[in-house]
Design a protein around this motif. Structure first.
Motif, PDB file in Angstrom:
ATOM      1  N   GLU A  89       0.824  -1.206   0.000  1.00  0.00           N
ATOM      2  CA  GLU A  89       0.000   0.000   0.000  1.00  0.00           C
ATOM      3  C   GLU A  89       0.860   1.259   0.000  1.00  0.00           C
ATOM      4  O   GLU A  89       0.522   2.257  -0.654  1.00  0.00           O
ATOM      5  CB  GLU A  89      -0.927  -0.010   1.215  1.00  0.00           C
ATOM      6  CG  GLU A  89      -2.018  -1.069   1.136  1.00  0.00           C
ATOM      7  CD  GLU A  89      -2.748  -1.240   2.451  1.00  0.00           C
ATOM      8  OE1 GLU A  89      -3.940  -1.580   2.419  1.00  0.00           O
ATOM      9  OE2 GLU A  89      -2.112  -1.043   3.529  1.00  0.00           O
ATOM     10  N   LEU A  90       1.982   1.208   0.723  1.00  0.00           N
ATOM     11  CA  LEU A  90       2.892   2.354   0.754  1.00  0.00           C
ATOM     12  C   LEU A  90       3.478   2.626  -0.628  1.00  0.00           C
ATOM     13  O   LEU A  90       3.527   3.785  -1.083  1.00  0.00           O
ATOM     14  CB  LEU A  90       4.016   2.107   1.753  1.00  0.00           C
ATOM     15  CG  LEU A  90       5.072   3.216   1.869  1.00  0.00           C
ATOM     16  CD1 LEU A  90       4.449   4.493   2.399  1.00  0.00           C
ATOM     17  CD2 LEU A  90       6.229   2.764   2.767  1.00  0.00           C
ATOM     18  N   THR A  91       3.917   1.582  -1.327  1.00  0.00           N
ATOM     19  CA  THR A  91       4.497   1.782  -2.650  1.00  0.00           C
ATOM     20  C   THR A  91       3.438   2.247  -3.644  1.00  0.00           C
ATOM     21  O   THR A  91       3.728   3.058  -4.541  1.00  0.00           O
ATOM     22  CB  THR A  91       5.168   0.491  -3.150  1.00  0.00           C
ATOM     23  OG1 THR A  91       4.228  -0.590  -3.106  1.00  0.00           O
ATOM     24  CG2 THR A  91       6.372   0.134  -2.293  1.00  0.00           C
ATOM     25  N   ALA A  92       2.207   1.759  -3.494  1.00  0.00           N
ATOM     26  CA  ALA A  92       1.129   2.226  -4.375  1.00  0.00           C
ATOM     27  C   ALA A  92       0.847   3.705  -4.142  1.00  0.00           C
ATOM     28  O   ALA A  92       0.608   4.465  -5.095  1.00  0.00           O
ATOM     29  CB  ALA A  92      -0.130   1.400  -4.136  1.00  0.00           C
ATOM     30  N   LEU A  93       0.888   4.136  -2.880  1.00  0.00           N
ATOM     31  CA  LEU A  93       0.686   5.551  -2.574  1.00  0.00           C
ATOM     32  C   LEU A  93       1.835   6.397  -3.127  1.00  0.00           C
ATOM     33  O   LEU A  93       1.616   7.485  -3.665  1.00  0.00           O
ATOM     34  CB  LEU A  93       0.549   5.740  -1.063  1.00  0.00           C
ATOM     35  CG  LEU A  93       0.279   7.160  -0.575  1.00  0.00           C
ATOM     36  CD1 LEU A  93      -1.022   7.703  -1.161  1.00  0.00           C
ATOM     37  CD2 LEU A  93       0.243   7.203   0.953  1.00  0.00           C
ATOM     38  N   ASP A  94       3.052   5.889  -3.001  1.00  0.00           N
ATOM     39  CA  ASP A  94       4.230   6.567  -3.555  1.00  0.00           C
ATOM     40  C   ASP A  94       4.047   6.811  -5.055  1.00  0.00           C
ATOM     41  O   ASP A  94       4.280   7.902  -5.577  1.00  0.00           O
ATOM     42  CB  ASP A  94       5.469   5.714  -3.285  1.00  0.00           C
ATOM     43  CG  ASP A  94       6.771   6.434  -3.558  1.00  0.00           C
ATOM     44  OD1 ASP A  94       6.781   7.682  -3.616  1.00  0.00           O
ATOM     45  OD2 ASP A  94       7.800   5.750  -3.713  1.00  0.00           O
ATOM     46  N   ALA A  95       3.590   5.774  -5.767  1.00  0.00           N
ATOM     47  CA  ALA A  95       3.395   5.877  -7.211  1.00  0.00           C
ATOM     48  C   ALA A  95       2.252   6.829  -7.549  1.00  0.00           C
ATOM     49  O   ALA A  95       2.335   7.609  -8.517  1.00  0.00           O
ATOM     50  CB  ALA A  95       3.124   4.499  -7.806  1.00  0.00           C
ATOM     51  N   ALA A  96       1.182   6.803  -6.761  1.00  0.00           N
ATOM     52  CA  ALA A  96       0.042   7.680  -7.026  1.00  0.00           C
ATOM     53  C   ALA A  96       0.423   9.147  -6.829  1.00  0.00           C
ATOM     54  O   ALA A  96       0.007  10.022  -7.612  1.00  0.00           O
ATOM     55  CB  ALA A  96      -1.121   7.306  -6.114  1.00  0.00           C
TER      56      ALA A  96
END
Length: 378
Positions: free
Chosen positions: A62-69
């Motif tokens: 979830e953290l990496t997805a937020l980083d990408a978003a």
């Protein structure tokens, strides 16, 4: 160079995007602001950022997805201004801070800014500098504030001692001794003063049941009565105000946790009185830092950031600093709302020219360092 600077503050109100024409280096630094805009996050993304900043747990995925978003949002914001105002040579992206832990007990601090710099470079096709804080943190520094190195060259004076006071989510200052002072460059200082808009904005959201996100002009707070006893307790019991600089802080200290800790005391006040008292605390926290840790009160305070629009907050600040002139950085040639994004553009420009960007006397780092990682489209 034409450099685009990107930053979103701790309030996560949106992405500040500035395009600046930069020449010179330090003493001959010249910055012309060509364009500036604040581009709002999609509401769902902003809500997610604020949840994480408030300590909501999430998985690594979830953290990496937020980083990408966030990187996607930053890249899109950059492209929007580039389409409107023309190409740039370089992007500097501070990213979105979601956690900041200063050094403690001999341990290195760490700070998390989301908004993947490599992804921004790939999407825009423009070399991008990001991750500005890590080199300073690795040298034992606070990693913040970084803006004083830029304030030094853009807002110093030959005739007066100045403080540049940013009132974003968190407040921070730059002390600029007048330039005829011996070794004036080495005596520049800067640190986080404590809450800026963070407590006020969160309280407004709670008290309005989410209908409002901030107190426009401080009008709501101005109708209330200040609980001076409670304000004084906050100043006396919070050890951050006794901690000498270098120091930095964030929403971890001045966010929901603060309001929850003091909920019983706040809930006995009317909504307007709560906001009046939190406004007084914010102003008093700034003045407390001036009186305890500056070599002298400044001749003038130059205010920037969203707090500049809170007239009640500025009135309380002036009330507590009756002999000090209070103005805006706009009055001295630096756009008050764009200043942080301009500073990121300058830091990226310095990195591209292999110029160190931190001030160890400000951050506590063991030595000057190149700030930021450079990414290019492959």
């Amino acid at each position: 160079m034409r450099v685009l600077g990107l930053i979103s503050g701790t309030s996560a109100d949106g992405i500040d995007v500035a395009i600046a024409e930069i020449q010179g280096c330090q003493a001959d630094l010249s910055v012309a602001l060509l364009a500036f805009e604040t581009i709002a996050y999609e509401p769902s993304l902003r809500d997610r950022i604020l949840e994480v900043a408030a300590g909501f747990p999430l998985s690594v995925a979830e953290l990496t997805a937020l980083d990408a978003a966030i990187a996607q949002a930053f890249a899109t914001a950059a492209q929007t201004l580039i389409q409107q105002h023309g190409a740039v040579d370089l992007i500097g992206s501070h990213g979105q801070t979601v956690y900041h832990q200063p050094p403690q007990a001999g341990q290195l601090g760490w700070s998390v800014q989301l908004g993947w710099g490599a992804a921004i470079a790939q999407q825009t096709g423009i070399p991008t500098v990001s991750n500005f804080r890590s080199a300073d943190l690795a040298l034992g520094g606070q990693g913040a504030p970084l803006v004083p190195a830029v304030d030094l060259w853009l807002l110093g004076s030959d005739s007066e001692n100045r403080c540049v006071q940013n009132i974003g989510g968190i407040g921070n200052l730059t002390w600029l001794p007048r330039r005829d002072h011996p070794d004036w460059q080495s005596e520049v200082r800067g640190w986080d003063t404590g809450p800026g808009n963070s407590l006020l904005d969160l309280a407004v959201q709670k008290l309005s049941q989410g209908r409002l996100s901030y107190d426009d002009g401080g009008q709501w707070a101005a109708t209330g009565q200040i609980d001076q006893v409670l304000c004084d307790r906050w100043l006396q019991e919070d050890d951050y105000f006794r901690l000498p600089p270098p120091k930095s802080t964030g929403r971890e200290r001045y966010g929901w946790q603060f309001l929850e800790t003091w909920a019983a005391e706040l809930d006995r006040l009317t909504a307007a009185d709560q906001l009046a008292t939190l406004t007084e605390f914010t102003a008093a926290s700034i003045v407390n830092n001036y009186r305890h840790f500056l070599p002298a009160l400044p001749d003038r305070v130059l205010v920037c950031g969203g707090g500049l629009h809170n007239q009640f907050l500025l009135q309380r600040l002036q009330q507590q600093l009756p002999t000090v002139k209070i103005a805006s950085t706009d009055d001295f040639g630096v756009n008050s709302q764009a200043k942080e994004a301009i500073a990121i553009a300058v830091l990226a420009y310095w990195r591209q020219h292999n110029r160190q960007g931190n001030l160890p006397a400000v951050t506590g780092a063991s030595r000057p360092a190149l700030l930021g990682d450079v990414f290019a489209r492959t």
